[in-house]
Design an enzyme around this catalytic site. Structure first.
Site, mmCIF file in Angstrom:
data_model
loop_
_atom_site.group_PDB
_atom_site.id
_atom_site.type_symbol
_atom_site.label_atom_id
_atom_site.label_comp_id
_atom_site.label_asym_id
_atom_site.label_seq_id
_atom_site.Cartn_x
_atom_site.Cartn_y
_atom_site.Cartn_z
ATOM 1 N N GLY A 41 0.800 -1.229 0.000
ATOM 2 C CA GLY A 41 0.000 0.000 0.000
ATOM 3 C C GLY A 41 0.825 1.268 0.000
ATOM 4 O O GLY A 41 2.010 1.278 -0.339
ATOM 5 N N GLY A 182 0.918 19.363 9.208
ATOM 6 C CA GLY A 182 0.803 18.079 9.894
ATOM 7 C C GLY A 182 2.067 17.274 9.615
ATOM 8 O O GLY A 182 3.036 17.804 9.049
ATOM 9 N N ALA A 183 2.063 15.995 9.984
ATOM 10 C CA ALA A 183 3.270 15.171 9.842
ATOM 11 C C ALA A 183 3.803 15.149 8.410
ATOM 12 O O ALA A 183 5.001 15.333 8.184
ATOM 13 C CB ALA A 183 2.991 13.752 10.322
ATOM 14 N N ALA A 318 -0.153 3.965 10.320
ATOM 15 C CA ALA A 318 0.061 2.589 9.870
ATOM 16 C C ALA A 318 -0.059 1.594 11.018
ATOM 17 O O ALA A 318 -0.664 0.532 10.880
ATOM 18 C CB ALA A 318 1.438 2.471 9.222
ATOM 19 N N HIS A 443 22.573 4.206 31.836
ATOM 20 C CA HIS A 443 23.379 5.422 31.629
ATOM 21 C C HIS A 443 24.605 5.088 30.784
ATOM 22 O O HIS A 443 25.190 4.053 30.975
ATOM 23 C CB HIS A 443 23.822 5.960 33.005
ATOM 24 C CG HIS A 443 24.748 7.131 32.892
ATOM 25 N ND1 HIS A 443 24.297 8.403 32.629
ATOM 26 C CD2 HIS A 443 26.096 7.220 33.010
ATOM 27 C CE1 HIS A 443 25.332 9.235 32.600
ATOM 28 N NE2 HIS A 443 26.436 8.535 32.824
#
Length: 464
Positions: A41, A182-183, A318, A443
């Site tokens: 897609g 937007g994104a 997605a 860390h």
């Protein structure tokens, strides 16, 4: 094709459809997946994946310019746009091919063609060989969405582009207008701006990245402007005058209309569902503003017919589509299925700096009546961020003051799209501030800032 009767037919092979088909096959169903264009897609071929490949190229390009900071030498730094695009297409092709392999492995029948519902449990498929009638007890519609085109701002592929043109650009923009922040809009603005396009972003709302927390939006705007972008908020592109080599945009801002010239325009003003030509209305499916109306289990109200992913509405992500695909396959198989909760789905934007969030914004939490505690921690206070040369950014966490529930987390800075999942898992496990405070973070990592942001919400930050 020998078999024309299936347990499950999936229409569309994007991240919703192909995942639903594979899960259905895993659960012992005889599954067919119909795709009219590309396996994978939009996401794999024209969306999530190729844009990330291109943004990676621009990120490396940006870092090359900073070589001196890291004690390195790089001269004559340049890029080859065709090669950048070629790499992104190869990445997309590799993953699209991978889906064909997964279908074979899971014994999913893949048919390339156009599908239409043709009565209860029936699907008519038009392929290059003719038309076939298939039947199935269950049908999942996963046909996705496409770019919204506003009247007068339609793409022509030359000077005015949608995301598809921006992924295979006919030229490198010199002066670029991006409509919508937007994104999708902001990722393309980030990519082309980094490669040297003089970039203007027009947003109709009062801030860029309007779905994000207001503090994150403000931080992002400052970062984008520092990179040379021009940001126009509460502004609207009224019309575009097109010439052979330029576009004149009429932009309404503050009640006045200004004209600005650009050589390229990218329109990223949202999406519309691919609901046409499927026979949905005839089947009795309710459609609201180009999206199929479903319940929390993606049921359309028509027996045996489901809709998942972008076609079933927001959030248009997605990973939401994939999760819905698995849920529906489980539901059909009689397994215990968990509905997808929109507020537990993270959103990630891969601009520079990256933005990621999950749950409620501060404003939304207050609007819902929560009494809240808010914590923040800046990248400048983190050893790993400074070592990486990425000291600009912040992490913000929002808790319910009464119960300690993590209501929302919002981040901007290097690699936050990878960090956000820590908070997503926390929310899924119904974690409280106490659990997070008592968790040991390794860390030196960027993830330590997630810990410090939680500590800060309770007045216990160590490194600030």
């Amino acid at each position: 094709m020998a078999d024309k009767s299936f347990d499950l037919i999936v229409i569309g092979s994007g991240p919703g459809g192909y995942v639903a088909a594979i899960r259905g096959a895993q659960l012992g169903m005889n599954v067919c997946c119909i795709e009219r264009e590309h396996l994978g897609g939009i996401c794999l071929n024209w969306g999530c994946i190729p844009t990330k490949a291109m943004l990676r190229s621009s990120e490396v390009f940006h870092l090359m310019h900073r070589a001196k900071e890291f004690g390195l030498k790089a001269e004559g730094i340049d890029y080859d746009l065709d090669a950048v695009v070629d790499r992104s297409r190869k990445v997309a092709a590799q993953l699209s091919g991978g889906i064909g392999h997964l279908f074979k492995k899971n014994k999913v029948t893949a048919i390339m063609g156009e599908a239409k519902l043709d009565g209860k449990g029936k699907v008519r498929v038009k392929t290059d060989k003719g038309t076939e009638e298939l039947t199935a007890k269950n049908i999942i519609v996963a046909t996705g969405a496409r770019a919204r085109e506003l009247p007068g701002l339609e793409a022509d592929g030359e000077r005015v582009w949608t995301y598809k043109h921006a992924l295979k650009p006919p030229h490198m923009p010199k002066k670029l207008l991006v409509i919508g922040s937007g994104a999708i809009g902001i990722e393309f603005a980030s990519f082309y701006n980094t490669l040297g396009a003089e970039t203007t972003v027009v947003e109709v709302m009062d801030r860029v990245l309007p779905v994000e927390d207001a503090e994150i939006s403000a931080f992002a705007k400052k970062a984008f402007e520092k990179q040379g972008m021009k940001i126009m908020q509460k502004a609207m592109v009224k019309k575009l005058d097109r010439a052979k080599d330029k576009v004149t945009a009429h932009i309404e801002v503050g009640g006045k209309v200004e004209t600005h010239e650009f050589d390229t325009v990218i329109s990223a003003v949202g999406i519309v569902g691919n609901v046409e030509g499927l026979g949905l209305e005839e089947a009795g499916v309710k459609i609201d503003r180009t999206h199929v109306v479903t319940d929390e289990y993606c049921r359309t109200g028509v027996d045996g017919l489901y809709a998942i992913g972008d076609i079933a509405g927001a959030p248009w992500l997605a990973h939401k589509a994939s999760h819905e695909g698995i849920m529906v396959a489980d539901l059909i198989a009689g397994k215990h299925a968990h509905p997808v909760k929109p507020e537990s789905i993270a959103g990630c934007t891969y601009c520079h700096p990256q933005v990621a969030s999950v749950g409620y914004t501060e404003a939304k939490a207050k609007e819902l009546g929560y009494e809240i505690k808010v914590g923040r921690f800046p990248f400048i206070g983190n050893g790993k961020a400074i070592a990486l040369g990425e000291s600009s950014g912040m992490i913000k966490t929002i808790f319910d003051a009464k119960t300690g529930e993590l209501l929302g987390a919002h981040m901007i800075g290097a690699e936050v799209t990878e960090l956000i999942q820590g908070y997503v898992v926390g929310r899924q496990l119904e974690t409280t501030e106490e659990d997070l405070i008592n968790t040991v973070f390794p860390h030196p990592t960027l993830s330590e800032m997630m810990h410090e942001s939680v500590l800060d919400a309770y007045g216990r930050a160590i490194h600030m």
